[in-house]
Motif scaffolding. Structure first.
Motif, PDB file in Angstrom:
ATOM      1  N   ARG A 245       1.085  -1.032   0.048  1.00 33.58           N
ATOM      2  CA  ARG A 245       0.423  -0.016   0.461  1.00 33.58           C
ATOM      3  C   ARG A 245       1.281   1.247  -0.436  1.00 33.58           C
ATOM      4  O   ARG A 245       0.334   2.617  -0.694  1.00 33.58           O
ATOM      5  N   GLU A 246       1.964   1.257   0.534  1.00 24.93           N
ATOM      6  CA  GLU A 246       2.866   2.300   0.615  1.00 24.93           C
ATOM      7  C   GLU A 246       3.674   2.494  -0.619  1.00 24.93           C
ATOM      8  O   GLU A 246       3.351   3.694  -0.702  1.00 24.93           O
ATOM      9  N   ALA A 247       4.129   1.545  -1.209  1.00 22.81           N
ATOM     10  CA  ALA A 247       4.751   1.590  -2.510  1.00 22.81           C
ATOM     11  C   ALA A 247       3.643   2.300  -3.431  1.00 22.81           C
ATOM     12  O   ALA A 247       4.005   3.230  -4.554  1.00 22.81           O
ATOM     13  N   ARG A 248       1.930   1.352  -3.450  1.00 22.00           N
ATOM     14  CA  ARG A 248       1.236   2.075  -4.025  1.00 22.00           C
ATOM     15  C   ARG A 248       1.098   4.051  -3.904  1.00 22.00           C
ATOM     16  O   ARG A 248       0.817   4.748  -4.969  1.00 22.00           O
ATOM     17  N   LEU A 249       1.341   4.270  -2.909  1.00 24.54           N
ATOM     18  CA  LEU A 249       0.910   5.448  -2.506  1.00 24.54           C
ATOM     19  C   LEU A 249       1.726   6.680  -2.958  1.00 24.54           C
ATOM     20  O   LEU A 249       1.513   7.106  -3.649  1.00 24.54           O
ATOM     21  N   ARG A 250       3.021   5.693  -3.018  1.00 25.55           N
ATOM     22  CA  ARG A 250       4.001   6.669  -3.030  1.00 25.55           C
ATOM     23  C   ARG A 250       4.345   6.935  -4.264  1.00 25.55           C
ATOM     24  O   ARG A 250       4.655   8.502  -5.662  1.00 25.55           O
ATOM     25  N   HIS A 251       3.749   6.037  -5.663  1.00 21.57           N
ATOM     26  CA  HIS A 251       3.608   5.225  -7.213  1.00 21.57           C
ATOM     27  C   HIS A 251       2.825   7.117  -7.559  1.00 21.57           C
ATOM     28  O   HIS A 251       2.879   7.593  -8.193  1.00 21.57           O
ATOM     29  N   ALA A 252       1.689   6.603  -7.238  1.00 21.98           N
ATOM     30  CA  ALA A 252       0.293   7.731  -6.845  1.00 21.98           C
ATOM     31  C   ALA A 252       1.073   8.852  -6.961  1.00 21.98           C
ATOM     32  O   ALA A 252       0.353   9.708  -8.078  1.00 21.98           O
ATOM     33  N   ALA A 253       1.425   9.762  -5.672  1.00 17.73           N
ATOM     34  CA  ALA A 253       1.488  10.540  -5.875  1.00 17.73           C
ATOM     35  C   ALA A 253       2.624  10.746  -6.747  1.00 17.73           C
ATOM     36  O   ALA A 253       2.421  12.586  -7.478  1.00 17.73           O
TER      37      ALA A 253
END
Length: 302
Positions: A245-253
């Motif tokens: 989830r953290e990796a996905r949020l960083r990617h989204a950012a």
């Protein structure tokens, strides 16, 4: 928002200042000082240690802060902080504020998990310039007309109210973040990290939008799902799915910063099936909605 009636910033079990303010101070606390916020904060917390030692905890992550270290806590996660074990005192600057989205690429390499960023000082770190930036921030936040003297009775604390005071303070904090990141030692992999755990981390970083599951990740490294979950959590401090989830949020950012994709497509490209779920977890993680983040606007309250 004014400072009238604000809770004392460093009182145990008292909520942090609300988002939208820039509030800062310099404390020198003795052994026994310990703050606990089980609901975390709606704003970011930046701390820079100038003497003694501090200990900051957020989620399951703990960071020690020595002189010259910058430790940053993202909003929305239970946290606490105080004088480090065995230390006689902790002298530090602190700032509660909205973090500008442009700062995140400088901080992300120093992520320790659970929204904790630890930028360790080195001989190359210009501590005199960092100290000067904090002092300038304090003066700018208290510039004439920016705040009524009676609003903040503690003379160790400054609150920037009007637009000019806030922007001047944030510009000084931006200088602090950049100076620290530019002079810090490069982050290194944790010693003794199992190669299979490191491989899973690489898979998550390489393609966070993929339909990863514990089962699929375990198959990549020839482990059972339960064994991978136990090993990953013990060594990294968070579960594989929390790391995903953290990796996905960083990617989204990054997509929000660098592309014009609609927010719904950013969510899908980052592996979030539900746009509603994406909005909720993004807001929890960054303290603002995806649209506000892209616009570089202020954080919204949690």
């Amino acid at each position: 928002m004014t400072a009238d009636g604000l809770p004392e910033t460093a009182a145990p079990d008292v909520p942090a200042p609300p988002p939208g303010l820039v509030m800062l101070g310099r404390f020198d606390e003795a052994r026994g000082y310990d703050i606990n916020r089980p609901r975390g904060s709606a704003s970011w917390l930046f701390t820079w240690t100038t003497g003694g030692q501090g200990r900051l905890r957020q989620g399951v992550t703990t960071a020690q802060a020595a002189a010259g270290d910058l430790v940053v806590l993202a909003p929305g996660v239970p946290h606490g902080y105080g004088v480090g074990p065995g230390a006689r005192h902790w002298r530090f600057w602190w700032v509660h504020c909205q973090a500008r989205p442009s700062w995140l690429p400088w901080l992300i390499p120093y992520g320790a998990g659970d929204g904790v960023y630890v930028v360790t000082s080195t001989p190359a770190t210009p501590r005199d310039r960092v100290e000067a930036a904090f002092r300038r921030m304090f003066v700018d936040a208290r510039r004439p007309g920016a705040v009524k003297p009676a609003a903040v009775p503690d003379d160790r604390i400054a609150v920037a109210h009007d637009t000019a005071a806030r922007e001047l303070a944030l510009c000084a904090l931006e200088e602090v973040v950049l100076l620290m990141a530019a002079g810090a030692r490069e982050p290194t992999p944790a010693p003794g990290l199992d190669p299979r755990v490191r491989r899973v981390q690489e898979l998550l970083a390489a393609d966070p939008g993929a339909a990863h599951t514990v089962d699929s990740l375990a198959a990549h490294v020839s482990l059972s799902p339960s064994r991978l979950a136990h090993l990953f959590t013990r060594q990294v401090g968070e579960s594989p799915m929390r790391a995903l989830r953290e990796a996905r949020l960083r990617h989204a950012a990054r997509l929000l910063e660098g592309t014009g994709l609609p927010v719904e497509r950013v969510a899908a490209a980052s592996g979030f099936v539900s746009p509603f779920h994406f909005h909720r977890v993004f807001r929890e993680r960054f303290g603002m909605t995806p649209g506000t983040y892209r616009a570089g606007g202020p954080m919204v309250g949690a």
